[in-house]
Scaffold this motif. Structure first.
Motif, mmCIF file in Angstrom:
data_model
loop_
_atom_site.group_PDB
_atom_site.id
_atom_site.type_symbol
_atom_site.label_atom_id
_atom_site.label_comp_id
_atom_site.label_asym_id
_atom_site.label_seq_id
_atom_site.Cartn_x
_atom_site.Cartn_y
_atom_site.Cartn_z
ATOM 1 N N THR A 41 35.284 49.361 45.637
ATOM 2 C CA THR A 41 36.593 49.200 46.257
ATOM 3 C C THR A 41 37.540 50.341 45.903
ATOM 4 O O THR A 41 38.150 50.950 46.776
ATOM 5 C CB THR A 41 37.214 47.852 45.848
ATOM 6 O OG1 THR A 41 36.310 46.811 46.212
ATOM 7 C CG2 THR A 41 38.542 47.627 46.536
ATOM 8 N N CYS A 42 37.673 50.650 44.608
ATOM 9 C CA CYS A 42 38.681 51.639 44.188
ATOM 10 C C CYS A 42 38.085 52.877 43.526
ATOM 11 O O CYS A 42 38.819 53.762 43.124
ATOM 12 C CB CYS A 42 39.687 50.984 43.254
ATOM 13 S SG CYS A 42 38.992 50.573 41.636
ATOM 14 N N GLN A 43 36.775 52.929 43.376
ATOM 15 C CA GLN A 43 36.049 54.046 42.775
ATOM 16 C C GLN A 43 36.354 54.259 41.289
ATOM 17 O O GLN A 43 36.082 55.321 40.742
ATOM 18 C CB GLN A 43 36.288 55.366 43.541
ATOM 19 C CG GLN A 43 35.518 55.475 44.838
ATOM 20 C CD GLN A 43 35.980 54.494 45.894
ATOM 21 O OE1 GLN A 43 37.173 54.388 46.144
ATOM 22 N NE2 GLN A 43 35.048 53.786 46.500
ATOM 23 N N CYS A 81 39.382 43.558 42.803
ATOM 24 C CA CYS A 81 38.563 44.406 43.674
ATOM 25 C C CYS A 81 37.437 43.602 44.318
ATOM 26 O O CYS A 81 37.088 43.825 45.473
ATOM 27 C CB CYS A 81 38.000 45.594 42.898
ATOM 28 S SG CYS A 81 39.200 46.931 42.686
#
Length: 62
Positions: free
Chosen positions: A9-11, A30
């Protein structure tokens, strides 16, 4: 050796061990964002066109 992956989702970096129980996500938030994307059909698994015909009201039952 510790395996490290990126949150889908957000790395953010995620260590693949018990310290991240929501792995491969970095957090519960996430994980829920990803679940919402599947529920709203932002993520889909491609299928073939024949599968769609099985549920068409215009066709006779197979």
């Amino acid at each position: 050796m510790t395996l490290s992956v990126e949150c889908p989702t957000c790395q953010a970096p995620v260590t693949w061990d018990a310290s991240f129980p929501d792995r491969p996500f970095c957090s519960h938030r996430c994980r829920l964002i990803d679940l919402g994307a599947w529920a709203s059909e932002e993520h889909v698994i491609p299928g073939n066109d024949q599968e769609q015909d099985v549920f068409s009201e215009d066709l006779p039952p197979q």
